[in-house]
Scaffold this motif. Sequence first.
Motif, PDB file in Angstrom:
ATOM      1  N   THR A  38       0.829  -1.206   0.000  1.00  0.00           N
ATOM      2  CA  THR A  38       0.000   0.000   0.000  1.00  0.00           C
ATOM      3  C   THR A  38       0.859   1.250   0.000  1.00  0.00           C
ATOM      4  OG1 THR A  38      -1.770  -1.139   1.199  1.00  0.00           O
ATOM      5  CG2 THR A  38      -1.787   1.255   1.258  1.00  0.00           C
ATOM      6  N   THR A  39       1.920   1.226   0.787  1.00  0.00           N
ATOM      7  CA  THR A  39       2.821   2.378   0.850  1.00  0.00           C
ATOM      8  C   THR A  39       3.427   2.676  -0.508  1.00  0.00           C
ATOM      9  OG1 THR A  39       3.360   1.891   3.165  1.00  0.00           O
ATOM     10  CG2 THR A  39       4.891   3.301   1.959  1.00  0.00           C
ATOM     11  N   ILE A  40       3.933   1.659  -1.180  1.00  0.00           N
ATOM     12  CA  ILE A  40       4.546   1.855  -2.495  1.00  0.00           C
ATOM     13  C   ILE A  40       3.540   2.464  -3.471  1.00  0.00           C
ATOM     14  CG2 ILE A  40       5.530   0.653  -4.493  1.00  0.00           C
ATOM     15  CD1 ILE A  40       6.687  -1.386  -2.467  1.00  0.00           C
ATOM     16  N   LYS A  41       2.312   1.983  -3.429  1.00  0.00           N
ATOM     17  CA  LYS A  41       1.272   2.493  -4.333  1.00  0.00           C
ATOM     18  C   LYS A  41       0.863   3.918  -3.994  1.00  0.00           C
ATOM     19  CE  LYS A  41      -1.432  -1.208  -3.805  1.00  0.00           C
ATOM     20  NZ  LYS A  41      -2.604  -2.119  -4.021  1.00  0.00           N
ATOM     21  N   SER A  42       1.243   4.410  -2.799  1.00  0.00           N
ATOM     22  CA  SER A  42       0.840   5.745  -2.345  1.00  0.00           C
ATOM     23  C   SER A  42       1.981   6.758  -2.339  1.00  0.00           C
ATOM     24  CB  SER A  42       0.259   5.652  -0.920  1.00  0.00           C
ATOM     25  OG  SER A  42      -0.781   4.705  -0.842  1.00  0.00           O
ATOM     26  N   ILE A  43       3.148   6.356  -2.811  1.00  0.00           N
ATOM     27  CA  ILE A  43       4.303   7.261  -2.795  1.00  0.00           C
ATOM     28  C   ILE A  43       4.204   8.253  -3.954  1.00  0.00           C
ATOM     29  CG2 ILE A  43       6.809   7.334  -3.162  1.00  0.00           C
ATOM     30  CD1 ILE A  43       6.175   6.433  -0.403  1.00  0.00           C
TER      31      ILE A  43
END
Length: 332
Positions: A234-239
């Motif tokens: 999720t973090t990678i998709k939100s960077i």
Amino acid sequence: MMEKSFKAMVVSEAGNKQYRRDIVQRQIKDLPEGNVLVNVHYSSLNYKDALSASGNRGVTRKYPHTPGIDAAGVVAESTDPTFKIGDQVIVTSYDLGMNTAGGFGQYIRVPAGWVVPLPDGLSLRQAMCYGTAGLTAALSILHLVNHGVQPAHGEILVSGATGGVGSIAVSILAKQGYTVAAVNGTTDRSDYLKSIGAQRIIAIEDAVDTSGRPILSERWAGSVDAVGGDLLATTIKSISANGVVTTCGNVASPDLPINVYPFILRGVTLVGIDSQNCPMALRQKAWNKLAGEWQITQMETVVEEIPLNELDRRIDKMLARGSKGRVVVNML
């Protein structure tokens, strides 16, 4: 060769896949071969130590064994001219505490290539307040900085923020002027996270996307991840575009359910942090940062010191996910 006995925690098989931990007397002559003998003054407790101390064969292959991937102390013997008797040194990672007798003993013997001179500005105890967790956090932040992530670019998300790596990362980032969003644990520790510098607290359910979308709205300039799994995905998709994510743990899962879109549409960089075998020059740079401009003045708020005879209880607590911050073991 020095002939002396010393105290150490020894983990041994007790049958039926059970393991026991005892504080025993060991002999220096029984330590593995190495160039440098170190009288350990302080160690620290890490999750990898807890796994080794509970018989995890993925960490430690043979028992009986003395865990402890961190050690700071004074050189007692050396056959390498780089180090002399009385030098204050740090030894972390490599094979220490995994299959080589580690820092939960009052003496260790290791190759000279594993040994870092204690930097000016740090005491032996302070070095173990950081330990492998601090080294890992420092390496993570070095990669953010080296990739050009600046405070003005936006918030930095820290997962596993109540643990050793996360707590230290939150504190260093806040000191350097970054706006830090910290992911809370299953137990609410928002007051603790705010006390070490987090400006915003994110609940786990708000940090993990369940929509299945391949890419999400830009939310973070960068991230220090110590959890893995769905939270990391999720973090990678939100960077944000050209942002950086460092990853060093898999407590949630070693799997990464993600596609390539964040990487090819936003230029996101994912950096794995290997504190175990990182080059000595990079290792020394990280320790010098921790001893200098990144030194955490409020470090005592994330550290608890215990004697060796309390270590068994704290290992059980860590395995039950009941720990926060750092645990330093006084070996004197």
